[in-house]
Design an enzyme around this catalytic site. Structure first.
Site, PDB file in Angstrom:
ATOM      1  N   GLU A  78      -2.286  -5.328  10.319  1.00  0.00           N
ATOM      2  CA  GLU A  78      -1.949  -6.049  11.544  1.00  0.00           C
ATOM      3  C   GLU A  78      -2.442  -5.368  12.816  1.00  0.00           C
ATOM      4  OE1 GLU A  78       1.755  -7.177   9.014  1.00  0.00           O
ATOM      5  OE2 GLU A  78       0.375  -5.503   9.167  1.00  0.00           O
ATOM      6  N   ASP A 103       2.193  -6.245   6.405  1.00  0.00           N
ATOM      7  CA  ASP A 103       3.518  -5.661   6.156  1.00  0.00           C
ATOM      8  C   ASP A 103       4.148  -6.163   4.859  1.00  0.00           C
ATOM      9  OD1 ASP A 103       3.436  -4.111   8.413  1.00  0.00           O
ATOM     10  OD2 ASP A 103       4.521  -5.534   9.668  1.00  0.00           O
ATOM     11  N   ASP A 116       6.742  -7.651   3.705  1.00  0.00           N
ATOM     12  CA  ASP A 116       7.895  -8.542   3.779  1.00  0.00           C
ATOM     13  C   ASP A 116       7.394  -9.979   3.797  1.00  0.00           C
ATOM     14  OD1 ASP A 116       6.817  -8.772   6.313  1.00  0.00           O
ATOM     15  OD2 ASP A 116       8.548  -7.976   7.374  1.00  0.00           O
ATOM     16  N   GLU A 142       7.157 -12.102   6.211  1.00  0.00           N
ATOM     17  CA  GLU A 142       6.251 -12.388   7.321  1.00  0.00           C
ATOM     18  C   GLU A 142       4.863 -11.806   7.046  1.00  0.00           C
ATOM     19  OE1 GLU A 142       6.136 -14.587  10.868  1.00  0.00           O
ATOM     20  OE2 GLU A 142       7.796 -14.242   9.474  1.00  0.00           O
ATOM     21  N   TYR A 194       9.022   1.551   6.335  1.00  0.00           N
ATOM     22  CA  TYR A 194       8.991   0.234   6.970  1.00  0.00           C
ATOM     23  C   TYR A 194      10.367  -0.117   7.525  1.00  0.00           C
ATOM     24  CZ  TYR A 194       7.690  -4.622   7.761  1.00  0.00           C
ATOM     25  OH  TYR A 194       7.417  -5.824   8.336  1.00  0.00           O
ATOM     26  N   ARG A 240      11.727  -3.046   8.663  1.00  0.00           N
ATOM     27  CA  ARG A 240      12.371  -4.356   8.482  1.00  0.00           C
ATOM     28  C   ARG A 240      12.839  -4.444   7.035  1.00  0.00           C
ATOM     29  NH1 ARG A 240       7.962  -5.452  11.851  1.00  0.00           N
ATOM     30  NH2 ARG A 240       8.621  -6.123  13.939  1.00  0.00           N
ATOM     31  N   HIS A 256      12.789  -3.334  -0.549  1.00  0.00           N
ATOM     32  CA  HIS A 256      12.234  -2.079  -0.055  1.00  0.00           C
ATOM     33  C   HIS A 256      13.311  -1.014   0.008  1.00  0.00           C
ATOM     34  CE1 HIS A 256       9.283  -5.015   1.026  1.00  0.00           C
ATOM     35  NE2 HIS A 256      10.041  -5.526   1.988  1.00  0.00           N
TER      36      HIS A 256
END
Length: 878
Positions: free
Chosen positions: A7, A80, A82, A84, A304, A306, A351
């Site tokens: 990203e 990432d 997740d 998203e 990470y 989130r 995670h």
């Protein structure tokens, strides 16, 4: 060469170093496309077809990715780990495939939980396909948010003009805040008393005990309900000598540590301990995740950020136990590692918890490589992680009962002492409301049963019960998580949206709902109650989790939701489109008048509270015949007005009437007197936009002369003489001795001013405006310009770094429109809530590039024609 996409450019640079020259790592700068911003983005009547568009800011990175794909054998999507991140990878693949840029390139997905060399290299050994279940859960969430927002918002606009928007999760969060405010407003404080007694042991040591039994009975909280009851208790204590130690109870308790951080608990503790908002916490955590330059190498400092998980990897647990034993001693290490399990609803435990990537990297070791906020957040995460694997603290708690000679009065003293610190040596959790905490930390002197105590001071104290506290960011996040509403990763944006739309405000770090927010909640609870119910919203989150786990079909979830939400008849073969659903819902609500009546009744206790004098709080203070109620203007939104309009024109702003608004000047029309020149009445009135003076009533088709009441004149202090002077503005002051042109004094939207030869000069106050003479006016006009309304000098520009494209310096500063970054002639505003202190070069480049793309697409500033001599003003900077 293989291509890897992440990203952010900072992450790309770090990972490229780890992977070497065989790979090229580029950044997508987040999502490359999103739903089109208009009706039809989601089409329920076409089985929920979704229409996407590539954003302007994504065109440049997409061009670089497309160029780099030529000759590449494999494309690794490393966004990432997740839902998203999975969606970003899916969008990238779809955009490139639709543009026929992939060819024979093998597309794979790789995920890693931390940006360290070991984690990256290990992830590259285990590529996989894009997880379609996670993507479908993302698509369902986006579709639901669109359908709710683009259906409810138009309904709001048409039945409650001036409202901003409604959303699937934001409206429920707003309801939580508004309900708490209603609890506070309806709260009735109850009086109660406590009695403390200062005592001395036989050795002369002092301590304090509280009355727990009176007249042989145990006291409940409200048994001493007034001063008379407290005085009787004091008298009994004074007559109860001697007081003797009747019993001593000792017990050892254990206090266990808390689990390592999840996204939610990190936001809560950062708010309590550091004073950080949720958005600020997540921004700093992102920076720690992407890493810092330590020893010439960029290293990710935390995992990470989130995550809903509270678990730690076996390697992290082993490292923690080893560090604890070395730094604190073997007795601080529990016999077996702790097994943590999350208690939150709808938790996703894919995670690890948030932890340092290397626990031996202590806060003091990295302090020189971080700014102050980053260091404080890293230390918080490090301490919480270490504490979570430490031995429990042990405390000795003591309770001593001291009774009177007749045993009818009993006092109790409590205290505790830490006999083994355990995890408390590293970390202590804060609480949202310190008043809720019991103070049992004081130490008690040595005593034995049968000891006589000497009585000193008897201290009765009056108390009143307190209303529940308003939500802080920490307690709101905690409540949302408890209810299973939304996702912790979205809480920061939810809170930001509520503030940006003027629905709530933060005051002393507590949320207070604005009146427009309460209007929206009242409307939704009255007409769309099911969709702001906590259980309904949490159930939708469960369904989204079922989709991501492969247990539910995303289109079936959407069909079930839309059929109910749009009131689709069972016999209908096709789902209605959004526009048709809006029409159906609006028709089902009735007229604006009917909607307002319902909202008025719901908000009556708030806007028209009973004063306790028997009078009707909704009676119009001007005509005494009409009823006050909420009204709507298409231009200015909601306000309070009289039901007898247009016969009675009383209005006031949408707020609860307070002491100021109780004055005559604030409650409609107040007559000041007759203008001797015209014979017309001069009055002070209150309109939707504030107080103003008016001369007469005007003739048919001709408005009467009006002027706003200056801010520095109190409504009660206005006189007929001052009102006539204000209504006569602008006035002629005199001729300028140098130019021979007239000097005028007037009152404008920015306050009092002088005008001469087409130029304006601000005056300090209204008194100057009404009294300034020609000589003084000439002096003021000759003074150098002090800037925009006496603004402070512009903040010196800060150098951020050279732009990677041309090497020219990027600077940051604070200008007329707030903080900005500048490169050449391009200015770009910083996102809301950001200051220039912590701007990174990568962020600055991203904002500058986005601004340039906007200008190139026609969204930039309008330039003056070449024939003009004045240079164009910067678009967004100073």
């Amino acid at each position: 060469m293989d291509l890897v996409i992440v990203e952010s450019p900072a992450k790309a640079k770090t990972i490229n170093k780890y992977l070497g020259s065989e790979y090229k790592v580029l950044a997508s700068f987040g999502h490359v496309r999103d739903l089109i911003e208009k009706d039809g983005a989601v089409e329920p009547d076409r089985d929920f077809d979704m229409h996407w568009e590539v954003g302007d800011r994504a065109k440049r990175p997409l061009g670089e990715i497309t160029k780099a794909l030529k000759g590449a054998k494999r494309l690794y999507l490393a966004t990432d780990p997740d839902r998203e991140g999975e969606a970003i990878s899916w969008h990238l693949r779809e955009v490139l495939a639709e543009a026929k840029r992939l060819g024979k390139v093998d597309v794979k997905r790789v995920v890693f939980n931390e940006i360290t060399k070991t984690a990256i290299l290990e992830a590259m050994k285990h590529p996989r396909d894009i997880d379609s279940d996670l993507v479908e859960a993302y698509l369902a969430r986006r579709a639901l948010d669109f359908l709710v927002g683009f259906t409810l918002s138009p309904v709001l606009w048409r039945r409650m003009p001036g409202s901003r928007s409604a959303g699937r999760v934001q409206s429920v969060a707003l309801r939580i805040i508004c309900e708490r405010e209603t609890e506070i407003e309806s709260f009735k404080p109850q009086e109660y008393w406590t009695v403390d007694v200062d005592l001395r042991t036989p050795a002369g040591q002092t301590f304090t005990a509280r009355l727990t039994h009176f007249d042989g009975k145990k006291l409940e909280k409200f048994d001493l309900g007034n001063e008379d009851a407290a005085k009787r208790a004091v008298a009994a204590i004074n007559a109860g000598d001697p007081f003797t130690v009747a019993s001593i109870e000792k017990k050892r308790t254990r206090r266990n540590p808390l689990p390592p951080f999840t996204t939610s608990t990190l936001q809560q503790e950062a708010s309590r301990k550091l004073g950080f908002g949720a958005s600020r916490t997540m921004r700093l955590a992102q920076q720690l995740y992407e890493g810092a330059d330590i020893g010439g190498e960029t290293v990710g400092l935390i995992t990470y950020m989130r995550t809903d998980s509270v678990t730690l990897s076996q390697e992290a647990i082993a490292a923690a136990r080893q560090l604890i034993a070395k730094q604190f001693g073997p007795n601080f290490v529990p016999e077996s590692p702790r097994a943590w399990k999350t208690q939150a609803k709808n938790a996703q435990e894919a995670h690890e918890a948030i932890r340092p990537t290397d626990l031996t990297r202590r806060p003091e070791d990295v302090a020189d490589h971080l700014d102050n906020d980053q260091r404080r957040l890293y230390e918080l995460i490090w301490r919480r992680t270490i504490a979570s694997e430490m031995e429990s603290a042990q405390l000795d708690q003591t309770a001593v009962d001291i009774s009177s000679a007749d045993r009818k009065v009993v006092l109790r003293a409590t205290g505790s002492v830490i006999v083994f610190e355990g995890f408390l040596a590293v970390y202590r959790e804060d609480i949202d409301d310190p008043s809720d905490a019991e103070d049992d930390s004081k130490l008690l002197p040595a005593m034995a049963e049968g000891d006589k105590t000497a009585r000193d001071t008897v201290k009765p104290e009056q108390h009143f019960t307190q209303p529940p506290p308003r939500y802080s960011e920490a307690s709101l996040v905690k409540r949302l998580e408890e209810l299973g509403i939304g996702r912790p990763s979205t809480y920061a944006s939810i809170i930001e949206v509520l503030q940006d739309r003027g629905y709530v405000r933060l005051d002393k770090r507590r949320f207070i709902p604005e009146d427009r927010g309460r209007l929206v909640v009242a409307f939704l609870e009255a007409f769309f109650h099911r969709y702001v119910e906590y259980d309904f919203t949490a159930k939708l989150e469960d369904q989204l989790d079922d989709i991501s786990g492969g247990r539910a079909n995303w289109k079936n979830v959407l069909r079930e939701f839309w059929k109910s939400f749009s009131k689709t008849p069972d016999r209908a073969r096709v789902m209605p489109p959004v526009k048709e659903a809006v029409k159906i819902l609006i028709e089902g609500l009735g007229s604006i008048r009917e909607v307002i009546d319902v909202v008025n009744e719901r908000l009556r206790p708030h806007f028209f509270p009973e004063a306790g004098d028997g009078k009707d709080p909704r009676q119009c203070p001007v005509c005494s015949e009409g009823q006050l109620g909420i009204k709507f203007s298409r231009t200015s939104g909601a306000f309070i007005g009289c039901s007898r309009y247009p016969e009675c024109k009383y209005t006031r702003s949408l707020s609860v009437a307070n002491g100021d608004e109780a004055s005559a000047a604030m409650q409609g029309t107040r007559t000041l007197g007759v203008d001797p020149a015209s014979g017309e009445m001069v009055s002070l009135r209150k309109g939707p936009f504030g107080l103003y003076l008016q001369l007469g009533e005007g003739a048919e088709g001709i408005k009467p002369k009006r002027v706003s009441l200056p801010r520095d004149i109190a409504p009660d202090a206005i006189t007929l003489d001052v009102a006539l002077k204000l209504l006569a503005l602008p006035r002629e002051v005199g001729l300028h001795p140098e130019t021979g042109e007239m000097i005028y004094a007037g009152l404008g939207r920015f306050g009092p001013y002088l005008k001469h030869a087409g130029k304006y000069k601000s005056l300090e106050n209204t008194q100057d405006l009404l009294t300034v003479g020609n000589n003084r006016a000439v002096e003021i006009l000759a003074q150098p310009n002090r800037g925009r309304r006496n603004a402070a000098p512009a903040t010196p520009q800060k150098e951020i770094g050279p732009h990677p494209d041309d090497g020219k310096m990027i600077t940051a500063g604070v200008g007329r429109y707030g903080p900005y970054v500048k490169h050449g002639k391009t200015y770009a505003n910083l996102p809301k809530g950001r200051g220039i202190e912590d701007v990174t070069l990568d962020e600055a480049v991203e904002w500058i590039n986005a601004r340039n793309e906007k200008i190139a697409s026609g969204g930039g500033p309008k330039r003056r024609a070449k024939g003009k001599k004045k240079a164009p003003a910067p678009a967004d900077g100073d």
